[in-house]
Design a protein around this motif. Sequence first.
Motif, PDB file in Angstrom:
ATOM      1  N   THR A 192      39.709  35.271  51.402  1.00 28.78           N
ATOM      2  CA  THR A 192      39.733  34.293  49.615  1.00 28.78           C
ATOM      3  C   THR A 192      38.424  33.561  49.732  1.00 28.78           C
ATOM      4  OG1 THR A 192      41.316  31.958  51.207  1.00 28.78           O
ATOM      5  CG2 THR A 192      42.171  34.181  50.134  1.00 28.78           C
ATOM      6  N   GLY A 193      38.759  32.370  48.953  1.00 25.72           N
ATOM      7  CA  GLY A 193      37.638  31.638  49.104  1.00 25.72           C
ATOM      8  C   GLY A 193      36.770  32.291  47.944  1.00 25.72           C
ATOM      9  N   THR A 194      35.328  32.117  48.091  1.00 24.76           N
ATOM     10  CA  THR A 194      34.197  32.309  47.256  1.00 24.76           C
ATOM     11  C   THR A 194      33.595  33.609  48.060  1.00 24.76           C
ATOM     12  OG1 THR A 194      33.589  30.106  46.468  1.00 24.76           O
ATOM     13  CG2 THR A 194      31.980  32.086  45.790  1.00 24.76           C
ATOM     14  N   GLY A 195      33.292  33.243  49.030  1.00 27.19           N
ATOM     15  CA  GLY A 195      32.758  34.799  49.729  1.00 27.19           C
ATOM     16  C   GLY A 195      33.635  35.870  49.601  1.00 27.19           C
ATOM     17  N   GLY A 196      35.278  35.777  49.652  1.00 22.96           N
ATOM     18  CA  GLY A 196      35.968  36.555  49.303  1.00 22.96           C
ATOM     19  C   GLY A 196      36.376  37.671  48.419  1.00 22.96           C
ATOM     20  N   ALA A 197      35.992  36.884  47.324  1.00 25.45           N
ATOM     21  CA  ALA A 197      35.947  37.086  45.700  1.00 25.45           C
ATOM     22  C   ALA A 197      34.562  37.555  45.275  1.00 25.45           C
ATOM     23  CB  ALA A 197      36.374  35.841  44.882  1.00 25.45           C
ATOM     24  N   ARG A 198      33.592  37.247  45.415  1.00 25.64           N
ATOM     25  CA  ARG A 198      32.130  37.619  45.274  1.00 25.64           C
ATOM     26  C   ARG A 198      32.117  39.824  46.545  1.00 25.64           C
ATOM     27  NH1 ARG A 198      27.452  32.975  47.257  1.00 25.64           N
ATOM     28  NH2 ARG A 198      27.979  31.891  44.559  1.00 25.64           N
ATOM     29  N   ALA A 199      32.698  39.335  47.522  1.00 28.47           N
ATOM     30  CA  ALA A 199      33.064  41.013  48.150  1.00 28.47           C
ATOM     31  C   ALA A 199      33.941  41.829  47.641  1.00 28.47           C
ATOM     32  CB  ALA A 199      33.566  40.429  49.629  1.00 28.47           C
ATOM     33  N   ALA A 200      34.734  41.266  47.058  1.00 22.29           N
ATOM     34  CA  ALA A 200      35.619  41.712  46.627  1.00 22.29           C
ATOM     35  C   ALA A 200      35.097  42.678  44.640  1.00 22.29           C
ATOM     36  CB  ALA A 200      37.046  40.896  45.720  1.00 22.29           C
ATOM     37  N   ARG A 201      33.955  41.448  44.014  1.00 18.32           N
ATOM     38  CA  ARG A 201      33.679  42.011  43.280  1.00 18.32           C
ATOM     39  C   ARG A 201      32.543  43.186  43.226  1.00 18.32           C
ATOM     40  NH1 ARG A 201      32.751  36.414  42.623  1.00 18.32           N
ATOM     41  NH2 ARG A 201      34.488  35.703  41.039  1.00 18.32           N
ATOM     42  N   ARG A 202      31.005  43.084  44.706  1.00 17.17           N
ATOM     43  CA  ARG A 202      30.944  43.956  45.114  1.00 17.17           C
ATOM     44  C   ARG A 202      31.555  45.038  44.901  1.00 17.17           C
ATOM     45  NH1 ARG A 202      28.739  39.790  48.706  1.00 17.17           N
ATOM     46  NH2 ARG A 202      30.491  40.404  49.920  1.00 17.17           N
ATOM     47  N   GLU A 203      33.248  45.316  45.495  1.00 14.38           N
ATOM     48  CA  GLU A 203      33.268  46.366  45.572  1.00 14.38           C
ATOM     49  C   GLU A 203      34.488  47.581  44.577  1.00 14.38           C
ATOM     50  OE1 GLU A 203      37.027  45.446  49.006  1.00 14.38           O
ATOM     51  OE2 GLU A 203      34.641  45.554  50.915  1.00 14.38           O
ATOM     52  N   GLY A 204      33.810  46.590  42.760  1.00 17.23           N
ATOM     53  CA  GLY A 204      34.788  46.908  42.046  1.00 17.23           C
ATOM     54  C   GLY A 204      35.704  46.622  41.823  1.00 17.23           C
ATOM     55  N   TRP A 205      36.241  45.438  42.458  1.00 13.39           N
ATOM     56  CA  TRP A 205      37.591  45.176  42.168  1.00 13.39           C
ATOM     57  C   TRP A 205      37.128  43.754  41.209  1.00 13.39           C
ATOM     58  CZ3 TRP A 205      41.453  47.174  43.317  1.00 13.39           C
ATOM     59  CH2 TRP A 205      41.116  48.387  44.884  1.00 13.39           C
ATOM     60  N   VAL A 206      38.274  42.953  40.433  1.00 15.44           N
ATOM     61  CA  VAL A 206      37.973  42.033  39.790  1.00 15.44           C
ATOM     62  C   VAL A 206      39.143  41.048  41.043  1.00 15.44           C
ATOM     63  CG1 VAL A 206      38.988  40.328  38.108  1.00 15.44           C
ATOM     64  CG2 VAL A 206      37.203  42.167  37.695  1.00 15.44           C
ATOM     65  N   PRO A 207      38.398  39.708  41.467  1.00 22.16           N
ATOM     66  CA  PRO A 207      39.747  38.983  42.161  1.00 22.16           C
ATOM     67  C   PRO A 207      40.613  37.925  41.106  1.00 22.16           C
ATOM     68  CG  PRO A 207      37.775  38.111  42.252  1.00 22.16           C
ATOM     69  CD  PRO A 207      36.769  39.240  41.586  1.00 22.16           C
ATOM     70  N   GLY A 208      41.901  37.784  41.540  1.00 24.50           N
ATOM     71  CA  GLY A 208      42.383  36.971  40.705  1.00 24.50           C
ATOM     72  C   GLY A 208      43.333  35.934  41.468  1.00 24.50           C
ATOM     73  N   VAL A 209      44.502  35.560  41.267  1.00 23.53           N
ATOM     74  CA  VAL A 209      45.698  35.436  41.855  1.00 23.53           C
ATOM     75  C   VAL A 209      47.077  35.098  41.072  1.00 23.53           C
ATOM     76  CG1 VAL A 209      46.683  32.567  42.114  1.00 23.53           C
ATOM     77  CG2 VAL A 209      44.114  33.408  41.956  1.00 23.53           C
TER      78      VAL A 209
END
Length: 216
Positions: free
Chosen positions: A15-32
Amino acid sequence: MATTEVFYCEAREKTGTGGARAARREGWVPGVLYGGDQDPVAVNLRSNEISKAYNSGRLISHLAKIDVPGEDGQQPVIARAVQVHPVKGMPMHVDLMRVNEKTRIDVAVPVRFVNEEASPGLKKGGVLNVVRHAVEVYAPATSIPEIFEIDVTGLEVGDSIHASAIKLPEGVTHVITDRDFTIATIAAPSALRSADEAADEEETEAEAEGEEAKEE
């Protein structure tokens, strides 16, 4: 009602900013994912599915379902907030709310005007002046109206269309209840307005000249 979107969804461990950026790099859109008397959960959504829904205008305040690996059935949800990249214009983060048939939410439903060719005012050159392109209502989350159609048959120049002209489905109510607010008007064409204004000016000048003549 339109076809319901189905989004693949899986829990996001980081979670957090780092987790969200990692998710985007892998082709995901982070959410809640929140609501439904359950704790919020950080999730990942497939970027192509979210982008498709966003670009078609079917993401915000539209009923969707999430397909969660290992869970039976699909959970009804509604996207209540979407963070968009300021340059690329693509979704960067989505807040999903769990809903059921008892959930009522406020949504802005777009309006569409029909039978414009049957409006004498418009046929004479009048202009459909839209005051509200969408109307806010409270609606069951599982049966949100897709659009409100408003019939302008018979309307003349100077006529107004108010909220009471909308036939609300069962269980749907207006957010604004203290007045029959205006949605649109049939305004006079600019050429006719100019002629009327010129006539008013001439009449005013004539009256003024008449008063001067009396004084003399």
